[in-house]
Design an enzyme around this catalytic site. Sequence first.
Site, short mmCIF file in Angstrom:
data_model
loop_
_atom_site.label_atom_id
_atom_site.label_comp_id
_atom_site.label_asym_id
_atom_site.label_seq_id
_atom_site.Cartn_x
_atom_site.Cartn_y
_atom_site.Cartn_z
N ARG A 17 28.15 50.75 48.67
CA ARG A 17 28.52 50.31 47.33
C ARG A 17 27.25 50.12 46.51
NH1 ARG A 17 29.88 44.44 47.27
NH2 ARG A 17 28.01 44.28 46.02
N HIS B 44 29.89 44.17 43.21
CA HIS B 44 31.26 44.16 43.74
C HIS B 44 32.25 44.40 42.59
CE1 HIS B 44 34.93 43.14 45.75
NE2 HIS B 44 35.14 42.17 44.87
N TYR C 125 22.73 38.00 46.94
CA TYR C 125 22.90 38.17 48.38
C TYR C 125 22.33 39.46 48.96
CZ TYR C 125 26.94 40.75 46.51
OH TYR C 125 27.73 41.60 45.80
C1 LIG Z 1 43.44 38.54 50.41
C2 LIG Z 1 42.26 38.51 49.55
N1 LIG Z 1 41.28 37.62 49.80
C3 LIG Z 1 40.19 37.57 49.02
C4 LIG Z 1 40.06 38.40 47.95
C5 LIG Z 1 38.82 38.35 47.08
N2 LIG Z 1 38.09 39.59 47.28
C6 LIG Z 1 38.25 40.62 46.45
S1 LIG Z 1 37.50 41.96 46.99
C7 LIG Z 1 36.86 41.19 48.33
C8 LIG Z 1 36.02 41.95 49.29
C9 LIG Z 1 36.67 43.20 49.74
O1 LIG Z 1 35.85 43.89 50.57
P1 LIG Z 1 36.24 45.30 51.15
O2 LIG Z 1 37.59 45.25 51.76
O3 LIG Z 1 35.13 45.74 52.02
O4 LIG Z 1 36.36 46.24 49.87
P2 LIG Z 1 35.21 46.60 48.82
O5 LIG Z 1 35.32 45.58 47.73
O6 LIG Z 1 33.92 46.56 49.51
O7 LIG Z 1 35.57 47.93 48.30
C10 LIG Z 1 37.27 39.87 48.35
C11 LIG Z 1 36.89 38.88 49.36
C12 LIG Z 1 41.11 39.31 47.70
N3 LIG Z 1 41.08 40.15 46.67
N4 LIG Z 1 42.18 39.34 48.51
#
Ligand SMILES: Cc1ncc(C[n+]2csc(CCOP(=O)(O)OP(=O)(O)O)c2C)c(N)n1
Lengths: 325, 396
Positions: free
Chosen positions: B286, B290, B299
């Site tokens: 990425r 985020h 971080y």
């Molecule tokens: C169930 C849930 N918990 C927390 C969040 C907050 N949140 C949004 S994205 C994220 C990280 C997601 O990481 P990943 O699955 O690796 O996807 P990426 O964002 O890296 O594409 C978090 C903790 C959420 N959207 N849904």
Amino acid sequence: MPRVNMVQALNMALREEMRRDPRVVVLGEDVGRMGGVFLVTEGLIEEFGEERVIDTPLTEMGIVGVAIGMAMYGLRPVAEIQFIDFIYEAFDQIVNNAAWMRFRSAGMYKVPLVIRGPCCGGIRGGMHHSQSNEAYFIHTPGLYVVMPSRPYDAKGLLKESIRVDDAVIFLEPKSVYRTVREEVPEDDYTIPLGKGRVVREGDDVTLVTWGAMVYVAEKAAELAEKRRGWSVEIIDLRTLFPWDKDLVVSSLEKTGRLVIVHEAWKTLGPGAEISAYIAENHIDLLRGPVKRVASYDTPFPLVHEKLYMPNVARIYRALMEVMEW
Amino acid sequence: MTSLLGDVDLPFKPLPPRVLEEYSGMLREALGFKRAIDEEGRVVDESLLPKLTNRELAEIYEYMVRARVLDGWLLKLQRMGKVALHAPNRGQEATAVGTAKPMKPHDWLFPSYRELGAYIVRGMSEEEILDRAMNTIDDPLKGSDFAIYGNRKYNIVPAPVPVGNQIPLATGAAIAAKILGHDTVVVAMFGDGASSRGDFHTGLNFAGVFKAPVVYVLQNNQWAISVPTKRQTAAPSFAVKALAYGVPGIRVDGNDVLAVYSIVSRAIERARRREGPTLVEAVTYRLGAHTTADDPSRYRREEEVKIAERYEPLRRYRKFLESQGVLTEKEALQLEEEWDSRVEEIVRKVLQKPGLPKDVFFENVYERPPWVLEEEKKEFEESLKIAEELGIELEE
Ligand SMILES: Cc1ncc(C[n+]2csc(CCOP(=O)(O)OP(=O)(O)O)c2C)c(N)n1
Ligand SMILES: [Mg+2]
């Protein structure tokens, strides 16, 4: 006394409790090296280390389930749910273990756990960053449910929640996180659960509310006073289970009129319980119908959220209805 | 009918050697690393070069360019306050495009929120995506949530904001397609973080048990907001998790669009033959924050991102195309400029559109609205009148 916002007040509470009691640990998504997405846990990992400030894998079920096990064994965890809207995966753990472990072990095990996280609308967060889902927890026997509306209460209530020997759902209205500043003592003080507070005194109508709605209610009350001369008493419940019925009843003895304002959905929202309790036990105090102003019974929308949530016009309308009845 | 000794192991005994053999083969794939071209666009594995015409190869590049250009515009519009939130896609274009390209139009996609390239491949236009992002009157999802896209027209199910909760849905849709005798394949996309959710485990478990015709594409972009993959799992790869559910897992270079295309297309074919599900782990990075609400300097180090930039997927694929005589560097850059001005024009048009009606959120809760909502809608309309009488602006 420092003037701080709610995020800083919560941070103070966590820091003080972690210093006071080595059993207090913090866990959740991004709470460690990042300090939480709203920075409520900022700086804790530097002071208390990775064993007490724990960045977890991404699973609310895991965070809550593991925190319950920690609590049963002897720690006093504070589990962060990044947005309270994401808590549903943890429901089985919350109901069957956090809330009911004491009962189902006949008091042999307790769960001194705080599940905290940002709730509620007003930041254009859409349906998964805006919910006021307190009713699910209030409905579950065995849980305390708390929602502060200002920094001073946030600190005192969180400290108390950490010390209570049962599970507490601690909901933080995120739209207030950085918008309200006030003096918050650096000393150790707690606010007992189950006690509301009078935000504004009045004689004509009692308006019961909590969280960010306190501020919207204040605006509506001012408008009602200015335009119609009505004097509105506002009560901030602060704890939603058990709610401060004595405070509400004593206010009703004066006003005889009740309006309840909350961001939670109207159907079976906390307002339904308060209204039913008053109807069951204090119908003699009422001079007219109880009115509820709540979010409509639809998912929380990304667009037009201010029309969807209780707003000044909606509260004003409810005040008119009870005053002109 | 009850079976005798068919469903249970009696007497207890070690698993037969062929199981160990099969699993060591699966393990090699799950812990391996498939790539067709290296960082300089040189072919390293001929067997992973898809059989595509030069035109198709160039088209794949164009999809990646469109995703990147649009991503840039969404960022810009978010900064201007026109878009509530955007999850940057930069660096992950190869996985999105390489996953969606081998799908057929009638296949279903259950995406996550970082897959612009996949939407574009499946026919969603820049205009539609911008309508969605800016919640104009033409927003196909009518202001329901931010940063997510979907439209039944392209068999793209709107992504969930709660990470990973689409995974069992994809499994279920695939099982339904199988029961109904359709030849549909279902593809689910999600991140490394999502693999920690119960939804992932139960979704894969059902898929294994019922041989669901589904392909899971896990985009391991190495971060889940501030949480690195080592905090997400102690396993050496994400692909290996599938094996515990009797599902093959394959680890692939997610910045190599050709490898992603080949591996996903094999998995889709396997599902279409009704031989079962596959988990593809696409290793990527990425490059952006985020979301627009995130500050990654809290971080991770800027140096890390700089290093990762070197491996970004467009440059690498451009080099390959150049070496094959498909597209010159100049033509490639031209393409980017062309799309940039095209999108600029679309942005201008979309900015002129009116927003959604005030009562839009009363729609689509039920097929037939119950009295509760009808009463509430009346209250809503009255409150708008009261606001007008009082002269107060509710939506500032
Ligand atoms: C169930 C849930 N918990 C927390 C969040 C907050 N949140 C949004 S994205 C994220 C990280 C997601 O990481 P990943 O699955 O690796 O996807 P990426 O964002 O890296 O594409 C978090 C903790 C959420 N959207 N849904
Ligand atoms: Mg990730």
